[in-house]
Design an enzyme around this catalytic site. Structure first.
Site, PDB file in Angstrom:
ATOM      1  N   GLU A  13       0.222   1.014   7.003  1.00  0.00           N
ATOM      2  CA  GLU A  13       0.765   2.363   6.869  1.00  0.00           C
ATOM      3  C   GLU A  13      -0.291   3.411   6.536  1.00  0.00           C
ATOM      4  O   GLU A  13      -0.052   4.601   6.661  1.00  0.00           O
ATOM      5  CB  GLU A  13       1.879   2.318   5.832  1.00  0.00           C
TER       6      GLU A  13
ATOM      7  N   ARG B 188       6.707   4.424   8.228  1.00  0.00           N
ATOM      8  CA  ARG B 188       5.376   3.836   8.223  1.00  0.00           C
ATOM      9  C   ARG B 188       4.526   4.338   7.066  1.00  0.00           C
ATOM     10  O   ARG B 188       3.394   4.781   7.228  1.00  0.00           O
ATOM     11  CB  ARG B 188       4.655   4.097   9.535  1.00  0.00           C
TER      12      ARG B 188
END
Lengths: 806, 277
Positions: free
Chosen positions: A760, A384
């Protein structure tokens, strides 16, 4: 007509376009258990595959006896490296220019490595078959420490590379060395360090962890021997790239391979790479002529598919005595495990680690990264985050804190005086990037005001005094972070994966009645693409988002793209969507002008229609234009209303954010309580505020897990110690902090709609924020650096080492 | 995570269950809520030919409260235990502890009998039962016998229960009214076993202390209880620290566990004292 009485604002609201917190259209099926994941796929005669895995971290394989396994009822075949070798498939290329064993070829390099693949009629028979395979191992000395791996007499892990002094990224200087990657100006940086007023030096370790999507990795391979077509359903974050790679390594022509990513239950980077399970399932389907399914167990997933981080970052930061940073130096030792299977653009073996100058105007910098083999699982994916950006952000945000301690300065003020100023954008960083836009000071002041920073510091000081008087055993930590992301890989001129340029795509077809279907080269794993990309189209061409179907993930129907990871979908495919929509709008303008019998330039777009300039009562709605495109013979205009765009971004985008965490820490038990967490994100233009908020909550929760307890740990024998959810920390709703979200908007100047991507940012920003809070609580007692994860015993150890237990 | 094949039995009464146990010896195990045994089977660390499900045996159910004594049927779930108001009045320590076990979904299935009989040092109920001076009733081919909880645990997963016996009931004396009580537990997250947990009772002529997951069995210390009865809290902690024998695991090293054991015990004692009438 109702339409005519609506104001432009009302018509705009009805589209549910950009800026609308439109509810996620995907959630109807997800919340009702009606999703269609890989494991939901059931085909006639489908077989199951399962792996025999190595219990050793480093061992020679003396023999594999499959006789008993083949005698298990339901077991049809047991594949070993010997079976794959004639096909050239016992090894496969990795995304990082290395190669990886598909099945153990003579030795194993990590615990959990795939040794043999059992094919059976069902999941139970396959597991019985796995238990019946007898492997004779001779254990070898294990190396789990990347620094010891570089000792002259360290065991040789990769015997297949014997004598190879040149790797995919330059010279190898040791048998366990993979690459050295250097960026920036070493001589100039060392000169600055030598003469600086102040130099702070620290080793910052970002521990090994794992993306742990709720759905593990898996696939169903189905080779149709009549048509010669291979269909491969799988948990792929990049289905088109998988098709190309599958064609290149199997020799099956690319048009005979159809890759489908169905619903995916989270990816977070774990589903970017190609795993032995995919290769073995394809081979098994070709051999048996039947569909073969392989789905990992949780332990398989945690032990063998891609890990993240594991970077040892030695840093030096130089500053004037007033706190102006003059230089940054970093040497990173990157633990890659047994194979270099990082998922980075080809030219970036350490990803975008060279974003490690962060949000700060640092005139000179130098970065070197050494990749090293150890007896651990391969991977090194971006969990992520954009490629290695979380490592970079953690590094610089810790170094800023370390410098603040050295200077005896407030860390908020130190950041303030070093931020890149708004008027410096586009900003050329010392390590080679061009930051597109930013307004860090505004975001920082907004964040500090929102949390009442000065009052928090006073409360913290009062608590410290109470602690010293013995009235409490809890300290307050205030964690600060200002991060800059680099996402949207990326420009084809410098970003490719296995030679495939990292553009992305969108194809839009408007139906005669004015509804539409759009297909993209990306693939949602929970991000809500079907919701947000429809909103971009709705705003660009004036068709309600609810009238737009969005499809991704089927390589036979979707245009080619590089997939979804690194927050690239909105920056790249989102841009392609806007550009394709603009092509349609341009054609619609010609059709409208023809229908209204005026020149093309005499009509203008107005929310959901083209109107004659100066005569707003004369217009054609997009619905009317769509129908006309199918039934009018318009001179010089082709029938239909479709467009496709392949977008090669001119630059990355640089989202940023200011996060502040307040944490209570019990010095006796090491327990903590996150009292508040404030997250300000600037992701440029905001497409769907509700989805942004959800992304921030999710990413910050993953960041919380990583900072406060989640790790992939090995003992000295290379035994994996965190292969179940008992020991691998995944927060439940109970542990998850409450988040306060906020924003500023600094659009990207080069993106068609100014959007930067956000999925992210919260993982990148929250990890240093939580970690800085822990460090900050103990700063008055002399703590400078303590490695994550900050679980109970490690926090207790900080207090113990500082003498706080009396 | 796929178990090896086994025969599934679902007897309707205890005698049948014991009959199946005797017929298959080592090959057979009884299962209650399954939260310990089933994962071990899925990991193939427990391989058995016959699994005897006790769910259909009505006589293993039920909570009875009569003069001075509580009787818990072994198949009482943690949820049933928590939800029972009479039980919460009689022995509030039980509810306080059960609420700290796992999560609601696990507690709907997990049973008190399974929790105490399995002999897992991580389980919360064994230490609690030692603190409360419970007795366990065991039913086997030879008939019924009782074993004190404080004498039941021999080592991790080894107990006084014979292979062909089934733990049927738990008998608990009700502490005198006004007895202070507390169950304190440190854990890493919901669903985790204790890093350290302490069960404490403080009352007239009754002071008892037990701790969980700090040795290969639950730890009840008579010395600790005696010290506490005499008002010597630090003596109590000293005695308990002498009795525990924690091992390093992912929760932390031994020194940390010993430190936390003392902190958690002191907190449980403080809490129990504050509730003492």
């Amino acid at each position: 007509m109702k339409d005519e009485v609506q104001s432009p604002e009302e018509r705009s609201a009805g589209l549910k376009g950009m800026g609308c917190s439109r509810k996620r259209v995907e959630d109807v099926r997800f919340t009702q258990g009606k999703g269609n994941y890989v494991d939901d796929i059931k085909l006639d005669g489908m077989l199951t595959g399962d792996f025999v895995r190595s219990p050793y971290a480093h061992a020679r394989i003396k023999s594999i006896d499959t006789e008993a396994a083949l005698a298990v009822p339901g077991v049809l075949a047991v594949l070993t490296a010997k079976d794959l070798e004639p096909l050239g498939l016992h090894w496969m290329p990795t995304l990082a220019g290395d190669k990886q064993m598909v099945l153990a070829d003579g030795k194993v390099l990590f615990q959990g490595q795939e040794v043999a693949y059992v094919v059976a009629t069902d999941r139970y028979a396959a597991a019985d078959g796995v238990a019946a395979v007898e492997v004779d191992y001779e254990d070898l000395p294990v190396v789990t420490d990347p620094f010891k791996a570089m000792d002259p007499d360290a065991p040789v892990l990769r015997e297949d590379l014997a004598g190879q002094t040149e790797g995919a990224h330059g010279p190898r200087r040791h048998h366990n060395h993979i690459f050295t990657w250097e960026q920036g100006d070493r001589a100039a940086t060392e000169a600055v360090l030598a003469e600086a007023d102040v130099v702070a030096e620290e080793m910052v370790y970002y521990h090994r962890t794992h993306p742990m999507p709720l759905e593990t990795c898996g696939c169903v391979a189905s080779m149709d021997k009549v048509t010669g077509k291979l269909t491969l359903w799988g948990t792929f974050q990049a289905p088109h790239a998988v098709r190309t790679v599958a064609s290149l390594i199997s020799g099956i022509a690319e048009h005979n391979i159809r890759v489908i990513s169905p619903d995916i239950g989270g990816g977070f980077g774990n589903k970017v790479g190609v795993y032995p399970g995919y290769v073995c399932s394809i081979v098994a389907s070709i051999v048996t002529g039947k569909p073969v399914k392989w789905v990992e167990s949780r332990m398989d997933n945690l032990m063998s598919t891609a890990f993240a981080r594991d970077y040892w970052m030695q840093g030096k930061i130089a500053a004037t005595k007033e706190g102006k940073i003059t230089g940054l130096w970093c040497h990173t030792t990157a633990d890659h495990g047994g194979f270099d299977a990082c998922a980075d653009p080809t030219k970036f073996p350490a990803g975008f680690m060279n974003i490690c100058t962060g949000s700060y105007d640092i005139p000179v910098a130098y970065l070197a990264v050494d990749g090293v083999y150890t007896n651990k699982a391969p991977g090194g994916v971006a969990y992520r985050c954009s490629f290695r950006v979380t490592e970079a952000a953690y590094f610089i945000e810790r170094m800023i804190e370390v410098l603040a301690i050295k200077l005896n300065m407030d860390a908020a003020e130190l950041r303030r005086i070093n931020f890149i100023r708004k008027d410096q954008f586009p900003y050329q960083s010392a390590l080679g990037w061009e930051y597109d836009s930013g307004d860090y000071h505004t975001a920082w002041e907004k964040a500090l005001n929102a949390v009442g920073y000065d009052a928090l510091r006073r409360e913290q000081a009062a608590r410290l005094e109470a602690f010293k008087r013995g009235e409490t055993r809890k300290l307050i930590g205030i964690g600060l972070t200002h991060f800059t992301e680099i996402v949207g890989a990326g420009p084809v001129k410098n970003c490719d994966i296995l030679g495939l340029g990292m553009f992305d795509s969108c194809e839009i077809r408007i139906h005669p009645t004015g509804s539409a279907i759009a297909r993209l080269g990306t693939i949602s794993q929970g991000q809500g693409h079907a919701t947000t990309f429809a909103q971009i189209i709705a705003s660009e061409i004036g068709i309600p988002a609810d009238d737009i179907t969005l499809e991704e993930g089927d390589t036979d129907t979707a245009p080619y793209g590089l997939g979804t990871y690194g927050s690239r979908s909105t920056p790249v495919a989102g841009a392609a969507t806007a550009m394709a929509a603009r092509k349609i709008r341009a054609k619609a303008q010609m059709i409208a002008a023809y229908l209204l019998e005026v020149h093309d330039d005499d009509v203008e777009f107005d929310v959901d229609r083209f109107v004659v300039k100066g005569a707003p009562e004369r217009f054609k709605t997009m619905k009317e234009i769509a129908f006309a495109s199918y039934n009018q013979a318009i001179p010089g205009v082709e029938p239909g209303l479709e467009a496709v765009s392949y977008y090669d971004p001119p630059n990355m985008t640089y989202p940023f954010g200011a996060y502040i965490c307040v944490m209570e820490i019990d010095v006796d038990t090491g327990e903590h309580e996150v009292r508040s967490f404030y997250a300000l994100d600037d992701c440029g233009t905001r497409i769907n505020p509700m989805i942004i908020e959800g992304q921030v909550h999710g990413g910050a929760t993953e960041g919380y897990a990583i900072a406060m307890g989640q790790e992939i740990a090995y003992d000295d024998m290379g035994n994996h110690k965190t292969a179940t959810l008992m020991d691998f920390f995944v927060p439940t709703a109970w542990e998850t902090p409450h988040y306060t979200t906020d924003f500023t908007v600094t659009p990207s100047p080069h993106h068609p709609i100014g959007a930067k991507g956000v999925g992210e940012s919260p993982n990148v920003g929250s990890v240093p924020c939580f970690s800085n809070a822990v460090h900050d609580a103990f700063r008055p007692f002399g703590l400078v650096q303590s490695h994550m994860p900050h679980d109970h015993w490690r926090i207790w150890k900080i207090a113990e080492d500082l003498g706080l237990h009396g | 995570m796929i178990p090896a094949g086994f025969e599934y039995h679902r007897p309707a009464d205890l005698a049948s269950a014991v009959g199946i146990l005797r017929a298959h010896g080592d090959e057979a195990r009884v299962v209650a809520g399954g939260h310990s045994l089933i994962p071990m089977m899925k990991l193939r660390m427990a391989e058995l030919g016959h699994l005897i499900d006790l769910q259909a045996i009505g006589e293993l159910k039920g909570i009875e409260i009569d003069e001075g004594r509580v009787t818990l049927g072994a198949m009482t779930t943690q949820h049933e235990l928590i939800a029972h108001e009479g039980l919460a009045r009689a022995i509030p320590l039980l509810r306080e502890a059960a609420l700290q076990i796992a999560d609601p979904q696990v507690r709907y299935m997990g049973t008190v009998g399974g929790n105490v009989a399995n002999g897992d040092p991580g389980n919360d109920m064994p230490g609690l039962m030692q603190c409360l001076d419970a007795r366990f009733e065991l039913y086997g081919a030879e008939g019924t016998r009782q074993v004190a909880a404080r004498e039941f645990y021999e080592a991790a997963y080894f107990t006084a229960r014979a292979d062909d016996e089934i733990l049927t009931r738990i008998l608990l004396p009700i502490p005198p009214a006004g007895t202070g009580y507390a169950y304190a537990k440190q854990k890493r997250k919901i669903g985790d076993y204790a890093t350290a947990a302490a069960a404490v009772l403080i009352g007239e002529g009754l002071s008892s202390v037990a701790m969980t997951n700090l040795s290969d069995t639950p730890v009840w210390s008579e010395e600790a209880g005696t010290a506490l009865a005499g008002g010597d809290i630090e003596g109590c902690v000293e005695a308990m620290l002498a009795a525990i024998d924690p091992q390093e695991d992912m929760r932390g090293p031994i020194a940390f566990k010993r430190h936390v054991a003392a902190v958690i015990l002191r907190r449980a004692i403080d809490s129990a004292l504050s509730r003492r009438a």
